[in-house]
Design a protein around this motif. Structure first.
Motif, mmCIF file in Angstrom:
data_model
loop_
_atom_site.group_PDB
_atom_site.id
_atom_site.type_symbol
_atom_site.label_atom_id
_atom_site.label_comp_id
_atom_site.label_asym_id
_atom_site.label_seq_id
_atom_site.Cartn_x
_atom_site.Cartn_y
_atom_site.Cartn_z
ATOM 1 N N ALA A 46 -3.099 2.282 11.997
ATOM 2 C CA ALA A 46 -2.664 3.551 12.299
ATOM 3 C C ALA A 46 -1.914 3.988 11.066
ATOM 4 O O ALA A 46 -2.267 5.436 10.833
ATOM 5 N N VAL A 47 -1.060 3.253 10.448
ATOM 6 C CA VAL A 47 -0.645 3.735 9.447
ATOM 7 C C VAL A 47 -1.500 4.386 8.064
ATOM 8 O O VAL A 47 -1.413 5.161 7.429
ATOM 9 N N LEU A 48 -2.463 3.408 7.931
ATOM 10 C CA LEU A 48 -3.705 3.721 7.028
ATOM 11 C C LEU A 48 -4.354 5.016 7.430
ATOM 12 O O LEU A 48 -4.704 5.915 6.403
ATOM 13 N N ILE A 76 4.183 13.917 8.895
ATOM 14 C CA ILE A 76 4.304 13.474 10.349
ATOM 15 C C ILE A 76 3.500 12.431 11.006
ATOM 16 O O ILE A 76 4.197 11.368 11.495
ATOM 17 N N GLU A 77 2.262 12.419 10.581
ATOM 18 C CA GLU A 77 1.342 11.331 11.145
ATOM 19 C C GLU A 77 1.575 10.010 10.344
ATOM 20 O O GLU A 77 1.845 8.914 11.163
ATOM 21 N N LEU A 78 1.981 9.967 9.092
ATOM 22 C CA LEU A 78 2.345 8.699 8.411
ATOM 23 C C LEU A 78 3.834 8.182 9.267
ATOM 24 O O LEU A 78 3.744 6.934 9.379
ATOM 25 N N GLY A 79 4.712 9.260 9.123
ATOM 26 C CA GLY A 79 5.891 8.477 9.747
ATOM 27 C C GLY A 79 5.825 8.214 11.101
ATOM 28 O O GLY A 79 6.566 7.085 11.423
ATOM 29 N N PHE A 80 5.176 8.671 12.023
ATOM 30 C CA PHE A 80 5.130 8.377 13.277
ATOM 31 C C PHE A 80 4.302 6.994 13.561
ATOM 32 O O PHE A 80 4.558 6.168 14.385
ATOM 33 N N THR A 81 3.209 6.917 12.728
ATOM 34 C CA THR A 81 2.033 5.733 12.657
ATOM 35 C C THR A 81 3.099 4.567 11.971
ATOM 36 O O THR A 81 2.949 3.381 12.527
ATOM 37 N N ILE A 82 4.024 4.670 11.155
ATOM 38 C CA ILE A 82 4.834 3.764 10.794
ATOM 39 C C ILE A 82 5.957 3.346 11.777
ATOM 40 O O ILE A 82 6.029 2.025 11.778
ATOM 41 N N VAL A 91 0.752 -1.182 0.102
ATOM 42 C CA VAL A 91 0.115 -0.036 0.021
ATOM 43 C C VAL A 91 0.791 1.297 -0.148
ATOM 44 O O VAL A 91 0.569 2.138 -0.800
ATOM 45 N N LEU A 92 1.927 1.328 0.935
ATOM 46 C CA LEU A 92 2.914 2.435 0.813
ATOM 47 C C LEU A 92 3.552 2.616 -0.265
ATOM 48 O O LEU A 92 3.631 3.640 -0.923
#
Length: 404
Positions: free
Chosen positions: A148-150, A135-141, A114-115
């Motif tokens: 959380a990543v989605l 930032i949301e994507l990086g920290f959830t990864i 997906v990423l």
């Protein structure tokens, strides 16, 4: 190791974090509140967890922070594979986007897929909402939790805002670029930002936020000014990006680039800009946390070209932020002060209940702990910036004075 394999290996370590992220994610709270403020809950929870804090501290932060948050807006499942690109940057249908990417995850079979499929399309707009989609994507990864990543991927799509693509600007009378000239020291980020400050390519740019369409948007002045730069000054921003030593990498053999080392250099540069601005600038701080987030995203991009473009977009966007923040003078750090211990800095960050402080301290501490400690000045800067943000060290005392 795939995302799912990494999550499986670390399930025992991260279980408490996953529980609270599941309970407080996109089905519970909207990604923004009070119009355009970003929900930072996941970033802070991940940072607290990585700083070694127990579940009760995470719960306490959630109990404190939720007073600002707004309930999730139920999805109507309006986003489909055929039309998802029409929603990019429209700032609507956030939970619909979460559902779309969840469906795509089920179809493609892994978080990695997906990423790889969707993040490259969104990189140009990573500055949207003051970098908070990134930032949301990086920290959830970093959390290793797929749901959380989605959520983070959906916010990158929701908040997308470009400051221009990477089309090279040819040399001209207006843009007399000679990128092959100069020494490394006069093509670093701080030097190029100084040129942006001293030259006049952006004079009067931000007067445009008083005019339609910017005047009528329900956005902060910061976001409106970033829009002006992307809409009206993309060539000027590209001009300065091409003066950076980083730009030369596009002509190298990309599969030979050490992107881990390159992102460390980028993070160090962003931290230097933030620290030497001396005023704890709120938006230059986001250059630090977004650079840290990018270190987590980069391994999931499908090609070296995508990774390099991601770095270019990040640096170009932070240069835009520097202009929006009135191009502060950057004062060198003297490295002459003893600094508080890391344990004291971390505790001060936790006690602050300030999500930005917690993230900056975590990012700096992470780079410090992974350092080879061959560069004492850089190690000092990690600790100095963290101590200053945690209010245990004054910013200005460690900077040389210079006239504007």
């Amino acid at each position: 190791m795939s995302f799912e394999d990494l999550a499986s290996v670390n399930a025992a370590e991260d279980g408490a974090l996953w529980d609270i992220l599941r309970a407080t994610g996109s089905k519970k709270y909207h990604i923004e509140y009070n119009g355009y403020f970003s929900n930072h809950l996941s970033h802070a929870l991940v940072s607290l967890h990585r700083l070694g804090q127990p579940r009760e501290v995470l719960d306490q932060f959630h109990d404190y922070y939720k007073q600002w948050l707004e309930p999730a807006i139920p999805s109507q499942k309006r986003v489909t594979e055929e039309m998802w690109e029409t929603v990019i940057g429209e700032r609507k249908w956030y939970t619909d986007l979460v559902d779309f990417f969840t469906t795509e995850h089920e179809k493609l079979g892994s978080t990695d897929a997906v990423l790889a499929q969707y993040v490259p399309r969104l990189l140009e707009g990573l500055s949207g909402a003051a970098f908070h989609g990134l930032i949301e994507l990086g920290f959830t990864i970093e959390s290793r939790l797929t749901s959380a990543v989605l959520d983070g991927l959906a916010y990158m799509c929701f908040a997308y805002r470009s400051v221009g693509d990477l089309t090279p600007v040819p040399a001209s009378e207006s843009f007399p670029i000679t990128p092959s000239e100069g020494t490394p020291t006069d093509r670093d980020l701080c030097t190029i930002l100084k040129r942006m400050r001293e030259e006049h390519h952006f004079d009067g740019a931000f007067e445009h936020i008083k005019d339609p369409p910017y005047r009528d948007l329900d956005l902060s002045d910061f976001q409106k000014k970033m829009m002006v730069l992307g809409d009206m000054y993309p060539q000027q921003l590209q001009y300065y990006l091409q003066q950076l030593d980083l730009w030369d990498l596009r002509d190298k053999k990309l599969d030979e680039i050490d992107f881990t080392a390159l992102m460390k250099k980028v993070f160090d540069n962003m931290l230097t800009v933030y620290s030497t601005a001396r005023n704890d600038d709120f938006f230059l701080l986001h250059g630090v946390t977004s650079s840290f987030a990018m270190t987590r995203i980069l391994p999931y991009l499908p090609s070296p070209r995508d990774k390099l473009n991601a770095i270019f977009y990040l640096v170009k966007s932070v240069a835009a932020v520097y202009l929006v923040e009135d191009a502060p003078v950057l004062e060198p750090i003297t490295h002459e002060h003893s600094l508080p211990d890391w344990l004291d800095i971390i505790q001060a960050a936790v006690d602050s209940k300030d999500e930005h402080t917690i993230k900056v301290v975590y990012a700096c501490h992470d780079f410090f702990t992974k350092s080879t400690h061959a560069d004492e000045k850089q190690d000092y800067l990690y600790q100095f910036a963290a101590a200053c943000r945690a209010k245990l060290q004054p910013w200005k005392d460690a900077c040389k004075q210079s006239s504007k």
